[in-house]
Design a protein around this motif. Sequence first.
Motif, mmCIF file in Angstrom:
data_model
loop_
_atom_site.group_PDB
_atom_site.id
_atom_site.type_symbol
_atom_site.label_atom_id
_atom_site.label_comp_id
_atom_site.label_asym_id
_atom_site.label_seq_id
_atom_site.Cartn_x
_atom_site.Cartn_y
_atom_site.Cartn_z
ATOM 1 N N LYS A 69 0.800 -1.228 0.000
ATOM 2 C CA LYS A 69 0.000 0.000 0.000
ATOM 3 C C LYS A 69 0.831 1.276 0.000
ATOM 4 O O LYS A 69 0.405 2.280 0.540
ATOM 5 N N LEU B 256 1.405 -2.678 -6.000
ATOM 6 C CA LEU B 256 0.066 -3.254 -6.202
ATOM 7 C C LEU B 256 -0.031 -4.635 -5.577
ATOM 8 O O LEU B 256 -1.105 -5.068 -5.166
ATOM 9 N N SER C 189 -3.487 1.729 -3.600
ATOM 10 C CA SER C 189 -4.038 0.383 -3.555
ATOM 11 C C SER C 189 -4.893 0.133 -4.782
ATOM 12 O O SER C 189 -5.573 1.034 -5.270
ATOM 13 N N ARG C 190 -4.834 -1.086 -5.262
ATOM 14 C CA ARG C 190 -5.838 -1.485 -6.238
ATOM 15 C C ARG C 190 -7.089 -1.781 -5.432
ATOM 16 O O ARG C 190 -7.014 -2.431 -4.394
ATOM 17 N N THR C 191 -8.211 -1.274 -5.879
ATOM 18 C CA THR C 191 -9.436 -1.490 -5.132
ATOM 19 C C THR C 191 -10.627 -1.342 -6.082
ATOM 20 O O THR C 191 -10.478 -1.534 -7.289
#
Lengths: 190, 107
Positions: free
Chosen positions: A59, A74, A146-148
Motif C-alpha cells: 500500500k 500493487l 491500492s488497487r481497489t
Amino acid sequence: MDSPVGVERLHPLHGRRGGGAAVGLTPAQAAVRISLRAKPDAVSALSGGLGLDLPTRPKTAVVNADGTRSALWLGPDEWLVIDDGEHGGSADLVKALADTGVLHSAVDVSHRQTAIMVTGEAAAETLAAGCPQDLSLKAFPVNACSRTVLGKIEIVLWRMADDMFRVECWRSYSDYAFAFLSEAARDAKA
Amino acid sequence: MLLIRCPYCDESRPEIEFRHAGEAHIVRSDKMADLTPDEFERYFFLRDNRKGDVYERWRHIHGCGRFLNAVRNTVTDRFLMTYKAGEPRPALPDPQAQAAATEGNGQ
C-alpha cells in the motif's frame, strides 16, 4: 505524444470537468504507464533502472526526486510505474528496465488506462461513495496506494496529498468513473 | 461489510475486493496421467462441502491479486484466520481465541 501522422491522440475524458466548490474532478494529463512484475531479487536492479526505489511495503507509493515518475505497490511482485514528465511522458521505460538485464516483466499499459484527479476538502468523502476502503488519513495516509473498487469497476487509488487522489482506471471505464464521481461530488459537502 | 484479512497486504480489507476460489489444500497428483477415472473424479469434482469450519482458497483479486487460504465457518460466515498460499494447513484456533480475534474486526 507526437504521432507519426500528425494526429493528436484524444484523451478519453477530453474536455471533461466536474465537481463543485468542495471537490474538483479533472482528467489527469497523459502519462507513460508500465505494469511491472518481478521477484524480490530483481527489485534493487530495477529500482536503479527506473531511478527510484521500488516500494516493497504494501500500500505504498514512491515518487522520484523531481516528482515526474512514481512506482505504486500493487502486490508482492507487482508495481504500476507512472511517468508523466515532459507533457505526457516520452520516457522509454520498457527499454530502461530491459537494460538492467534482470528477469522481469514490463508491459506498457499507457493507453489501457487513464486517470482522474480528485482534489479538494471533500475528495475522500467523494471517493467513499464508491470505494469500500477506509480513506481516513490514519488508514490511508499520503502516498498510500491500492488497487481497489469504485462502484462497479476496479481502480488503482493513490493519495498524493491530504486532499488529492489519483484514480487510475481502464480507459473504457473512464466515462463511468467520471460520471460516478460527478454524482458523488454533488452529494459530498454541497 | 465483511472484512477479510489479506496476509500479503497485511491488512483487513472489504470483502468485495476478494473472490472465493474453492476448497483449499487439494493436492494435484504428480502422476496425473496414471489416475483412474474415479481417482480423477475425486480430485477434480468431489468436494467435502462441510458444515462448520472449512479451509478455503480466496483471491484478493481487486487488491494485491494473490491467492490466499482462509478458515471460514460456513454457518456463521466468520473468518477465523487467513494465511498465505503454500503454507501448511494450520490447526484451528481455539474457540476463546476466535472470539477475541473476531471481536474487533467489524463483523
